[in-house]
Design a protein around this motif. Structure first.
Motif, short mmCIF file in Angstrom:
data_model
loop_
_atom_site.label_atom_id
_atom_site.label_comp_id
_atom_site.label_asym_id
_atom_site.label_seq_id
_atom_site.Cartn_x
_atom_site.Cartn_y
_atom_site.Cartn_z
N ILE A 283 0.83 -1.21 0.00
CA ILE A 283 0.00 0.00 0.00
C ILE A 283 0.87 1.25 0.00
CG2 ILE A 283 -0.27 0.41 2.50
CD1 ILE A 283 -3.24 0.83 1.97
N THR B 96 0.85 3.93 -3.33
CA THR B 96 0.67 5.38 -3.22
C THR B 96 1.66 6.14 -4.09
OG1 THR B 96 -0.07 5.04 -0.93
CG2 THR B 96 0.51 7.28 -1.57
N GLY C 37 1.03 7.62 -7.82
CA GLY C 37 0.50 8.95 -8.11
C GLY C 37 1.58 9.93 -8.54
N SER D 195 -7.80 9.85 -14.48
CA SER D 195 -7.66 8.39 -14.57
C SER D 195 -6.54 7.89 -13.67
CB SER D 195 -7.39 7.97 -16.02
OG SER D 195 -8.42 8.41 -16.87
N GLY E 218 -5.57 9.27 -10.86
CA GLY E 218 -6.09 9.31 -9.50
C GLY E 218 -6.99 8.13 -9.20
N CYS E 219 -7.86 7.77 -10.15
CA CYS E 219 -8.73 6.60 -9.97
C CYS E 219 -7.90 5.32 -9.85
CB CYS E 219 -9.69 6.48 -11.15
SG CYS E 219 -10.94 7.77 -11.23
N VAL F 126 -4.79 4.98 -8.78
CA VAL F 126 -4.11 4.93 -7.49
C VAL F 126 -5.07 4.49 -6.39
CG1 VAL F 126 -2.94 6.31 -5.73
CG2 VAL F 126 -2.38 6.64 -8.14
N CYS F 127 -6.29 5.02 -6.42
CA CYS F 127 -7.30 4.61 -5.42
C CYS F 127 -7.56 3.12 -5.50
CB CYS F 127 -8.59 5.39 -5.64
SG CYS F 127 -8.50 7.13 -5.19
N LEU F 128 -7.63 2.58 -6.71
CA LEU F 128 -7.92 1.16 -6.87
C LEU F 128 -6.81 0.28 -6.30
CD1 LEU F 128 -9.42 1.10 -10.49
CD2 LEU F 128 -10.61 0.56 -8.36
N VAL G 88 -4.64 1.04 -4.11
CA VAL G 88 -4.59 1.19 -2.65
C VAL G 88 -5.68 0.33 -2.01
CG1 VAL G 88 -5.02 2.79 -0.76
CG2 VAL G 88 -3.49 3.45 -2.60
N LEU G 89 -6.88 0.36 -2.59
CA LEU G 89 -7.99 -0.43 -2.06
C LEU G 89 -7.72 -1.92 -2.12
CD1 LEU G 89 -11.12 1.48 -3.45
CD2 LEU G 89 -10.48 1.18 -1.05
N LEU H 221 -10.26 -6.04 -7.84
CA LEU H 221 -9.77 -4.66 -7.86
C LEU H 221 -8.38 -4.58 -8.48
CD1 LEU H 221 -10.88 -3.43 -4.31
CD2 LEU H 221 -11.74 -2.58 -6.51
#
Length: 260
Positions: free
Chosen positions: A66, A70, A73, A100, A102-103, A105-107, A109-110, A140
């Motif tokens: 994780i 990060t 990004g 895209s 940003g999306c 990176v969120c994925l 991380v999740l 994911l």
């Protein structure tokens, strides 16, 4: 031509791409022991037992990965910035890349949050719940590729359509990026298979994309360093003060403060 350019910041962010891959490799192999990872064909009970036996390694792997995720990004931003001048006042491709990225990176991380949750309660909650969380993490990680494809296509078009005077990346790198997108399209089929090479633990379903993405990160990082070096040369040729140095700027502002 912008007069201020901070090559140190660009190089720092580019190095984060290398750290991203290294941390994921460390998390994947020695920590989580995904050699190979549990198959989606396993029963819920077998998966729950495996996670109980590998709980600490999985948790440490999630912490490591994780942190690495990060870094995607700032590393992606270090690439995206070089196509900003493709569109002048209406940066549609650049904006698409930023959103895209940003999306994406969120994925990723999740992914590690869900895997960590599965390991956290393994053996204490229903094996079916543990299995559902585990599957969700892999979906994911592999199935949720459309934001990455949008990022890659926008990046590739930004490279191809960049004006020659602002072309810092070779055109073949754009075609390489588009080829990677075609490879990723096949990953959506993992929802139909629980056994074989098309599963999220199979060669085509997971290892091929993991390997090609890692290679792509290293290639684009290398080209990014070359782009920074080229921009430094341009700055020096056009203006001896073109390369921005924070210390020099601070001295300049200090000198303008009135005395008394």
């Amino acid at each position: 031509m912008e007069k201020r350019f901070a090559p140190q910041a660009h190089r720092l962010y580019l190095w984060m791409g290398v750290v991203l891959i290294v941390t994921y490799l460390i998390g994947f192999f020695p920590m989580a022991e995904f050699l190979p990872p549990p198959s989606p064909g396993w029963s819920a009970e077998r998966l729950s037992t495996w996670l109980v036996e590998h709980r600490l390694g999985t948790q440490l792997a999630c912490v490591t990965m994780i942190l690495g995720a990060t870094l995607c990004g700032p590393w992606g931003a270090a690439l995206t910035i070089w196509t900003r001048r493709t569109e002048s006042r209406f940066p549609l491709l650049h904006t698409t890349q930023v959103i895209s990225l940003g999306c994406g990176v969120c994925l990723i991380v999740l992914v590690n949050i869900v895997w960590a949750a599965a390991a956290f309660r393994a053996g204490e909650t229903s094996p079916q719940v543990t299995q559902a969380l585990w599957d969700m993490g892999w979906f994911l990680f592999i199935f949720a590729v459309p934001p990455f494809i949008a990022w890659f296509v926008s990046l590739a078009l930004g490279i191809l359509w960049n004006p020659p005077e602002h072309q810092h990346f070779p055109r073949w790198s754009a075609y390489l990026t588009l080829a990677l997108c075609l490879n990723w399209v096949t990953d959506v089929v993992i929802i139909f298979f629980k056994g074989g090479q098309w599963t999220y633990s199979g060669f085509t379903g997971m290892w091929l994309i993991f390997g090609t993405f890692s290679l792509w990160v290293y290639v684009m990082t290398y080209l990014g360093f070359k782009a920074v070096a080229r921009q430094e040369r341009i700055c020096r040729q056009e203006n001896a003060d073109g390369v921005y140095h924070a210390a020099a700027e601070e001295t300049h502002h200090t000198a303008r403060i009135p005395v008394g």
